[in-house]
Design an enzyme around this catalytic site. Sequence first.
Site, mmCIF file in Angstrom:
data_model
loop_
_atom_site.group_PDB
_atom_site.id
_atom_site.type_symbol
_atom_site.label_atom_id
_atom_site.label_comp_id
_atom_site.label_asym_id
_atom_site.label_seq_id
_atom_site.Cartn_x
_atom_site.Cartn_y
_atom_site.Cartn_z
ATOM 1 N N THR A 1 0.820 -1.214 0.000
ATOM 2 C CA THR A 1 0.000 0.000 0.000
ATOM 3 C C THR A 1 0.853 1.263 0.000
ATOM 4 O OG1 THR A 1 -1.521 1.259 1.403
ATOM 5 C CG2 THR A 1 -0.093 -0.259 2.531
ATOM 6 N N ASP A 2 0.278 2.362 -0.483
ATOM 7 C CA ASP A 2 0.973 3.656 -0.435
ATOM 8 C C ASP A 2 1.073 4.182 1.002
ATOM 9 O OD1 ASP A 2 -1.718 4.271 -0.050
ATOM 10 O OD2 ASP A 2 -1.802 5.864 -1.555
ATOM 11 N N GLU A 3 0.274 3.587 1.920
ATOM 12 C CA GLU A 3 0.258 4.111 3.300
ATOM 13 C C GLU A 3 1.591 3.921 4.023
ATOM 14 O OE1 GLU A 3 -3.161 3.364 5.692
ATOM 15 O OE2 GLU A 3 -4.531 3.571 4.013
ATOM 16 N N TYR B 1 -1.885 -0.575 10.975
ATOM 17 C CA TYR B 1 -2.016 -1.240 9.663
ATOM 18 C C TYR B 1 -0.822 -0.906 8.773
ATOM 19 C CZ TYR B 1 -3.310 -1.667 4.730
ATOM 20 O OH TYR B 1 -3.283 -1.940 3.381
ATOM 21 N N LYS C 1 2.232 -3.281 7.248
ATOM 22 C CA LYS C 1 2.520 -3.449 5.812
ATOM 23 C C LYS C 1 3.962 -3.009 5.513
ATOM 24 C CE LYS C 1 0.050 -4.602 2.904
ATOM 25 N NZ LYS C 1 -0.343 -5.940 2.363
HETATM 26 P P1 NAD Z 1 -9.684 -7.383 2.024
HETATM 27 O O1 NAD Z 1 -9.699 -7.106 3.484
HETATM 28 O O2 NAD Z 1 -10.901 -7.124 1.219
HETATM 29 O O3 NAD Z 1 -9.296 -8.930 1.783
HETATM 30 C C1 NAD Z 1 -8.276 -9.581 2.494
HETATM 31 C C2 NAD Z 1 -8.398 -11.082 2.252
HETATM 32 O O4 NAD Z 1 -7.355 -11.725 2.998
HETATM 33 C C3 NAD Z 1 -9.730 -11.671 2.739
HETATM 34 O O5 NAD Z 1 -10.250 -12.555 1.778
HETATM 35 C C4 NAD Z 1 -9.342 -12.433 4.011
HETATM 36 O O6 NAD Z 1 -10.172 -13.561 4.275
HETATM 37 C C5 NAD Z 1 -7.898 -12.841 3.693
HETATM 38 N N1 NAD Z 1 -7.120 -13.057 4.931
HETATM 39 C C6 NAD Z 1 -7.029 -12.225 5.998
HETATM 40 N N2 NAD Z 1 -6.240 -12.782 6.937
HETATM 41 C C7 NAD Z 1 -5.808 -13.988 6.447
HETATM 42 C C8 NAD Z 1 -4.969 -15.012 6.951
HETATM 43 N N3 NAD Z 1 -4.425 -14.926 8.167
HETATM 44 N N4 NAD Z 1 -4.728 -16.083 6.172
HETATM 45 C C9 NAD Z 1 -5.280 -16.190 4.931
HETATM 46 N N5 NAD Z 1 -6.111 -15.260 4.423
HETATM 47 C C10 NAD Z 1 -6.371 -14.157 5.165
HETATM 48 O O7 NAD Z 1 -8.434 -6.607 1.460
HETATM 49 P P2 NAD Z 1 -8.224 -5.827 0.077
HETATM 50 O O8 NAD Z 1 -8.729 -4.459 0.224
HETATM 51 O O9 NAD Z 1 -8.677 -6.673 -1.037
HETATM 52 O O10 NAD Z 1 -6.618 -5.731 0.061
HETATM 53 C C11 NAD Z 1 -5.834 -6.796 -0.459
HETATM 54 C C12 NAD Z 1 -4.367 -6.435 -0.334
HETATM 55 O O11 NAD Z 1 -4.108 -5.235 -1.048
HETATM 56 C C13 NAD Z 1 -3.916 -6.183 1.106
HETATM 57 O O12 NAD Z 1 -2.629 -6.734 1.258
HETATM 58 C C14 NAD Z 1 -3.885 -4.658 1.219
HETATM 59 O O13 NAD Z 1 -2.921 -4.258 2.152
HETATM 60 C C15 NAD Z 1 -3.501 -4.272 -0.196
HETATM 61 N N6 NAD Z 1 -3.990 -2.955 -0.642
HETATM 62 C C16 NAD Z 1 -5.312 -2.608 -0.521
HETATM 63 C C17 NAD Z 1 -5.752 -1.388 -1.011
HETATM 64 C C18 NAD Z 1 -7.204 -0.971 -0.931
HETATM 65 O O14 NAD Z 1 -7.525 0.167 -1.249
HETATM 66 N N7 NAD Z 1 -8.114 -1.832 -0.543
HETATM 67 C C19 NAD Z 1 -4.836 -0.513 -1.608
HETATM 68 C C20 NAD Z 1 -3.489 -0.876 -1.690
HETATM 69 C C21 NAD Z 1 -3.076 -2.107 -1.218
HETATM 70 O O1 DAU Z 2 -4.166 3.955 0.440
HETATM 71 C C1 DAU Z 2 -4.386 2.579 0.337
HETATM 72 C C2 DAU Z 2 -5.220 2.111 1.513
HETATM 73 O O2 DAU Z 2 -6.545 2.582 1.280
HETATM 74 C C3 DAU Z 2 -5.224 0.588 1.685
HETATM 75 O O3 DAU Z 2 -3.928 0.158 1.985
HETATM 76 C C4 DAU Z 2 -6.181 0.170 2.811
HETATM 77 O O4 DAU Z 2 -6.240 -1.234 2.897
HETATM 78 C C5 DAU Z 2 -7.554 0.730 2.492
HETATM 79 O O5 DAU Z 2 -8.430 0.433 3.557
HETATM 80 C C6 DAU Z 2 -7.507 2.247 2.256
HETATM 81 O O6 DAU Z 2 -7.212 2.948 3.503
HETATM 82 P P1 DAU Z 2 -7.979 4.293 3.932
HETATM 83 O O7 DAU Z 2 -7.891 4.428 5.390
HETATM 84 O O8 DAU Z 2 -7.560 5.433 3.093
HETATM 85 O O9 DAU Z 2 -9.480 3.888 3.461
HETATM 86 P P2 DAU Z 2 -10.914 4.085 4.163
HETATM 87 O O10 DAU Z 2 -11.931 3.697 3.144
HETATM 88 O O11 DAU Z 2 -10.983 3.460 5.502
HETATM 89 O O12 DAU Z 2 -10.982 5.666 4.370
HETATM 90 C C7 DAU Z 2 -10.867 6.573 3.295
HETATM 91 C C8 DAU Z 2 -10.919 7.979 3.869
HETATM 92 O O13 DAU Z 2 -12.240 8.213 4.387
HETATM 93 C C9 DAU Z 2 -9.972 8.188 5.022
HETATM 94 O O14 DAU Z 2 -9.455 9.518 4.982
HETATM 95 C C10 DAU Z 2 -10.854 8.035 6.275
HETATM 96 C C11 DAU Z 2 -12.203 8.539 5.784
HETATM 97 N N1 DAU Z 2 -13.383 7.886 6.426
HETATM 98 C C12 DAU Z 2 -13.448 6.525 6.417
HETATM 99 C C13 DAU Z 2 -14.502 5.874 7.015
HETATM 100 C C14 DAU Z 2 -14.569 4.367 7.024
HETATM 101 C C15 DAU Z 2 -14.408 8.655 6.983
HETATM 102 O O15 DAU Z 2 -14.365 9.885 6.945
HETATM 103 N N2 DAU Z 2 -15.460 8.008 7.564
HETATM 104 C C16 DAU Z 2 -15.550 6.632 7.604
HETATM 105 O O16 DAU Z 2 -16.543 6.122 8.185
#
Ligand code: NAD
Ligand code: DAU
Length: 350
Positions: free
Chosen positions: A131-133, A156, A160
Amino acid sequence: MRKILITGGAGFIGSHLVRRFVKRYPHYEIYNLDKLTYAGNLENLSDIENAPHYHFIKADIVDGEKMLELFREYNFDAVIHLAAESHVDRSIDNPMEFIMTNVVGTVNLLNAARAIWKGNQERKRFYHVSTDEVYGSLHDSGAFTETTPYAPHSPYSASKASSDHFVRAYHDTYGLPMVISNCSNNYGPNQFPEKLIPLFIHNIKHGKPLPVYGQGLNVRDWLYVEDHAEAIDTIFHQGKDGETYNIGGNNEWKNIDLIKKLIEIMDKKLGRPEGSSLSLITYVTDRAGHDLRYAIDASKLKDDLRWEPHMKFTEGFEKTVDWYLANEKWLENVTSGSYQEYYKKMYDHR
Ligand code: NAD
Ligand code: DAU
């Protein structure tokens, strides 16, 4: 024949990636390993679950012995590792679970790959989806590059960042072939409604308050999930060993502006008077350690691998809203049971 292990394939991004690989690469054997936590849902893959070259393995990456056993049994050629605890707010509530899955789980997979690939690393690849975080937070200008120093703020992002470091350390120490990508916020179908966009779609539909953290001034860069899956595909096949690639959407939005856009689209689709859902906006206590702004410089991916996002945000956003409105059953299923407890725990005190 290549045997590809995709971890976390029942989750949001993982399911789009698994579908893409199953459809595009019939000559690969695709193994989807997932623990099926609250975020994992095999319903996401019902359209491809019967493909002969698709296999599901229910397992926990925290179980190191099991990972080794599976690598021995299947002799995977490559791993695309997405399994993780992914929600920042949950990490603030329970950091340990993030350390176990994101750090220990990743190291277990690295150990298994290292043991089984030892002496035969040619055409092997460990791809860590990150992730970019990990880069921390930006002010009004600038963007993260692949050389921006790591400065995570949430449990988190710290977990990562730690797993990224372990993947690089295994490359530098043991020569394990690897690539990493660091991506911005994804949006699209099948995202669990704890994340901003699906949560707010759900709440607007049901006339529930929209909990905006702080003043809603935080900025995120949004990428359509299928674009992310395509970028991973490109990096998996063409990325250079040992490299990191940033992936972004060139699409920055202040939270409050994105929320107002969502309200505009939804009021229209639900046949409500224009702007009527604006009254649902409720400013609540800010997220602890809330990163102000993320922005991605993805020029390396564009210059070296010729990849850029395709989806226009207006189109992707409409498509996303349409998907959630058309898949009421999916939303109902994932928001029943323990979701209610989660919601109470996270939002009642704000
Ligand atoms: P998600 O939470 O939707 O899915 C995670 C999956 O991992 C689920 O299917 C869960 O069952 C599985 N999992 C969790 N713990 C596990 C374990 N101990 N063993 C096996 N499986 C397990 O997540 P996502 O949003 O699809 O993100 C996927 C990946 O991409 C993550 O590594 C996240 O850090 C990265 N990522 C997400 C975003 C985003 O915006 N969602 C952006 C950048 C990177
Ligand atoms: O940048 C990549 C990341 O983006 C991934 O690595 C993470 O897995 C993914 O969850 C996401 O993280 P964020 O924290 O940016 O996403 P989230 O959807 O939780 O929140 C987006 C923005 O909205 C953030 O600034 C917090 C705000 N927010 C979120 C929630 C859930 C609110 O204001 N209210 C809310 O209830």
